[in-house]
Design an enzyme around this catalytic site. Structure first.
Site, PDB file in Angstrom:
ATOM      1  N   LYS A  27     -48.091  -3.748  73.258  1.00  0.00           N
ATOM      2  CA  LYS A  27     -49.264  -3.186  72.577  1.00  0.00           C
ATOM      3  C   LYS A  27     -50.491  -4.068  72.789  1.00  0.00           C
ATOM      4  O   LYS A  27     -51.568  -3.578  73.119  1.00  0.00           O
ATOM      5  CB  LYS A  27     -48.924  -3.042  71.084  1.00  0.00           C
ATOM      6  N   SER A  28     -50.326  -5.362  72.619  1.00  0.00           N
ATOM      7  CA  SER A  28     -51.474  -6.282  72.752  1.00  0.00           C
ATOM      8  C   SER A  28     -52.065  -6.194  74.158  1.00  0.00           C
ATOM      9  O   SER A  28     -53.287  -6.153  74.340  1.00  0.00           O
ATOM     10  CB  SER A  28     -51.020  -7.728  72.519  1.00  0.00           C
ATOM     11  N   ARG A  32     -55.851  -4.619  75.582  1.00  0.00           N
ATOM     12  CA  ARG A  32     -56.766  -5.468  76.354  1.00  0.00           C
ATOM     13  C   ARG A  32     -57.013  -4.904  77.753  1.00  0.00           C
ATOM     14  O   ARG A  32     -58.111  -5.040  78.299  1.00  0.00           O
ATOM     15  CB  ARG A  32     -56.203  -6.885  76.427  1.00  0.00           C
ATOM     16  N   GLY A 100     -55.512  -2.926  63.857  1.00  0.00           N
ATOM     17  CA  GLY A 100     -56.305  -4.135  63.594  1.00  0.00           C
ATOM     18  C   GLY A 100     -56.777  -4.758  64.891  1.00  0.00           C
ATOM     19  O   GLY A 100     -57.926  -5.222  65.000  1.00  0.00           O
ATOM     20  N   ARG A 128     -57.981  -3.918  55.456  1.00  0.00           N
ATOM     21  CA  ARG A 128     -57.673  -5.201  56.116  1.00  0.00           C
ATOM     22  C   ARG A 128     -58.924  -6.069  56.297  1.00  0.00           C
ATOM     23  O   ARG A 128     -60.014  -5.549  56.578  1.00  0.00           O
ATOM     24  CB  ARG A 128     -56.968  -4.926  57.447  1.00  0.00           C
ATOM     25  N   SER A 172     -55.217 -16.777  64.584  1.00  0.00           N
ATOM     26  CA  SER A 172     -55.217 -15.336  64.851  1.00  0.00           C
ATOM     27  C   SER A 172     -55.726 -15.057  66.258  1.00  0.00           C
ATOM     28  O   SER A 172     -56.862 -15.396  66.605  1.00  0.00           O
ATOM     29  CB  SER A 172     -56.100 -14.611  63.829  1.00  0.00           C
ATOM     30  N   ASP A 320     -45.273 -10.914  64.053  1.00  0.00           N
ATOM     31  CA  ASP A 320     -44.972  -9.487  63.881  1.00  0.00           C
ATOM     32  C   ASP A 320     -43.485  -9.221  63.660  1.00  0.00           C
ATOM     33  O   ASP A 320     -43.085  -8.073  63.425  1.00  0.00           O
ATOM     34  CB  ASP A 320     -45.443  -8.698  65.113  1.00  0.00           C
ATOM     35  N   LYS A 347     -51.191  -7.753  56.904  1.00  0.00           N
ATOM     36  CA  LYS A 347     -50.855  -6.939  58.076  1.00  0.00           C
ATOM     37  C   LYS A 347     -50.985  -5.460  57.697  1.00  0.00           C
ATOM     38  O   LYS A 347     -51.650  -5.137  56.726  1.00  0.00           O
ATOM     39  CB  LYS A 347     -49.450  -7.306  58.572  1.00  0.00           C
ATOM     40  N   ARG A 392     -43.571  -1.247  61.216  1.00  0.00           N
ATOM     41  CA  ARG A 392     -42.517  -2.259  61.364  1.00  0.00           C
ATOM     42  C   ARG A 392     -41.594  -2.318  60.142  1.00  0.00           C
ATOM     43  O   ARG A 392     -40.439  -2.721  60.254  1.00  0.00           O
ATOM     44  CB  ARG A 392     -43.118  -3.626  61.658  1.00  0.00           C
TER      45      ARG A 392
HETATM   46  C1  S3P Z   1     -52.346  -9.247  67.894  1.00  0.00           C
HETATM   47  C2  S3P Z   1     -52.415 -10.381  67.133  1.00  0.00           C
HETATM   48  C3  S3P Z   1     -51.680 -10.555  65.878  1.00  0.00           C
HETATM   49  C4  S3P Z   1     -50.572  -9.514  65.717  1.00  0.00           C
HETATM   50  C5  S3P Z   1     -51.007  -8.139  66.099  1.00  0.00           C
HETATM   51  C6  S3P Z   1     -51.479  -8.105  67.531  1.00  0.00           C
HETATM   52  C7  S3P Z   1     -53.159  -9.184  69.123  1.00  0.00           C
HETATM   53  O1  S3P Z   1     -52.580 -10.409  64.799  1.00  0.00           O
HETATM   54  O2  S3P Z   1     -50.094  -9.517  64.391  1.00  0.00           O
HETATM   55  O3  S3P Z   1     -49.949  -7.227  65.945  1.00  0.00           O
HETATM   56  O4  S3P Z   1     -52.930  -8.279  69.961  1.00  0.00           O
HETATM   57  O5  S3P Z   1     -54.035 -10.050  69.306  1.00  0.00           O
HETATM   58  P1  S3P Z   1     -53.435 -11.670  64.250  1.00  0.00           P
HETATM   59  O6  S3P Z   1     -54.302 -12.113  65.348  1.00  0.00           O
HETATM   60  O7  S3P Z   1     -54.220 -11.133  63.097  1.00  0.00           O
HETATM   61  O8  S3P Z   1     -52.404 -12.674  63.830  1.00  0.00           O
END
Ligand code: S3P
Length: 437
Positions: A27-28, A32, A100, A128, A172, A320, A347, A392
């Site tokens: 996902k991350s 990006r 988020g 959030r 973060s 996570d 979260k 989750r």
């Molecule tokens: C993420 C960073 C994390 C993670 C989120 C994905 C990201 O959050 O919990 O699911 O893709 O950068 P935080 O940066 O708030 O810890």
């Protein structure tokens, strides 16, 4: 959501988990890849893109700003980049849904645009905290309005950004990434010094798109005024999605499962170390690199688990995975102690509270603390769980159902589609007892 619309699952012990699985893309990295592809010159081809609601929302947001994004097949995207200054003013608010990551990273990108924009999200995202990105972006010269630091965010265009050496007090990756993305548009140098290293996908991907950047764990530095050049991005399978199967196969006697080509960036794999310390039998078989990220096949066999004190140093590397860990802890012998994890409270839900409530509903003793919990392993009974719309939490209790003495009914599961479309079918295929009803 009205009562009639609430989706339920029923999880029951299905027997051993077996076979070879490929979970959806990370996902991350998917977020990006769309963002940098949109801001690059040329066409970025993404393979293994997560077809989840979160990442699709990010793609829609860029489409609203004039970026052509084609989807020739499932998991594939062609992003026709418009260059760093080619986005167009959106006509409507930009809806990040439940994500988020989408909203916080977009805040960094939008801070550097000439036009005004508004970022909105669903009910969970609207609760959030955004101050963590607003404050450093404002310190860089951005103009962002919000009420009490919560979405919606009104981002004013035309601000002149300047570089900054940011020292966020929360570890973060989202905060770090928002600052770095604004740094693309800033005059001078932007640096982020983290209190603890977090996932470095933004740094790696900026570098792969040709932007000069120096980074090492917990440190990143770049300056404005360069260009991004389109590349091909091959997204590995998401470790966070694999995590549910690592826990389920560890817990259910007779299980033996292989998870293929999972991204094993060291900033993501804290759960592996913690499960192994609890007695899990997980073999990591390196499978080279994919899209600049280390990948591995993870081979997991059932093994009895025992409770441990989770090392605080691992917390950001498994942030996570705590819902899944709580289930492992509930089924382990003895006590598992989690500390230093207050971030779990902000979260998609307050994950300490939602996991504690759910486990208690199954007869497990959980002592909550402000920054963690002690989970006392013991038999799990049948029960009804409210996932509070947190993907989750829902998937974790599907795992808990594999070890419970009776059915575990889980309410409010629709948001699983944000990160793991097809979870139910994949879980059933692996042997889990899980019905979408
Ligand atoms: C993420 C960073 C994390 C993670 C989120 C994905 C990201 O959050 O919990 O699911 O893709 O950068 P935080 O940066 O708030 O810890």
């Amino acid at each position: 959501m009205s009562g009639a619309d609430i989706r339920y699952w029923t999880a029951t012990p299905g027997g051993p988990l077996r076979g070879t699985l490929r979970v959806p893309g990370d996902k991350s990295i998917s977020h990006r890849a769309v963002m940098l592809g949109a801001l690059a010159e040329g066409v970025t081809r993404i393979r293994g893109f997560l077809e989840g609601e979160d990442t699709r929302a990010t793609a829609r947001v860029f489409a609203q700003m004039g970026v052509r994004i084609e989807a020739p097949s499932d998991g594939e995207r062609l992003v026709h980049g418009v260059g760093l200054h080619g986005l167009r003013a959106p006509v409507q608010a930009l809806d990040c849904g439940n994500a988020g990551t989408g909203m916080r990273l977009l805040a960094g990108v939008l801070a550097g645009q000439r036009f005004d924009s508004v970022l909105v999200g669903d009910a969970s995202l609207t609760r959030r905290p955004m101050r963590r990105v607003i404050d450093p972006l404002v310190a860089m010269g951005a103009r962002i309005d919000s009420q009490d630091g919560l979405p919606p965010l009104q981002v004013h265009g035309g601000a002149v950004l300047h570089g900054l050496e940011a020292t966020p007090d929360v570890a973060s990756a989202q905060v770090k990434s928002a600052i770095l993305l604004a740094g693309l548009y800033a005059q001078g140098e932007t640096a982020v010094l983290e209190p603890h290293p977090t996932r470095d996908y933004t740094e790696r991907m900026l570098s792969a798109f040709g932007w000069p950047i120096e980074f090492s764990p917990g440190r990143a530095r770049l300056s404005g005024g360069h260009a991004l050049r389109a590349i091909d991005v091959d997204v590995p399978a998401d470790f966070s999605s694999a995590a549910f199967f690592l826990v389920a196969a560890s817990l259910v006697p007779g299980s033996e499962l292989t998870l293929e080509r999972v991204g094993v960036n060291p900033r993501r794999t804290g759960l592996l170390h913690v499960l192994q310390a609890m007695g899990a039998d997980i073999e990591v078989r390196p499978a080279g690199e994919q899209g600049g990220e280390p990948v591995a096949d993870l081979h997991v066999r059932h093994a009895p688990l025992h409770g441990i004190e989770v090392p605080v140093a691992h917390v950001p590397d498994m942030i996570d995975e705590f819902p899944a860990l709580f289930v492992a802890a509930a089924c382990a012998s003895g006590r598992t102690v989690v500390r230093g994890a207050a971030e779990l409270r902000v979260k998609e839900s307050d994950r300490i509270k939602s996991m504690a409530a759910g486990l208690r509903a199954l007869g497990v003793r959980v002592d909550e603390t402000p920054d963690g919990a002690t989970v006392h392993g013991g038999p799990l009974q049948a029960g009804v769980i409210d996932s509070v719309g947190d993907h989750r939490i829902a998937m974790s209790f599907a795992i808990a159902g594999q070890c419970a003495q009776g059915p575990v009914r889980i309410a409010d599961t629709a948001n699983v589609a944000t990160s793991f479309p097809g979870f139910v079918a994949l879980a059933q295929g692996a042997g889990m007892g899980l019905a979408d009803a």
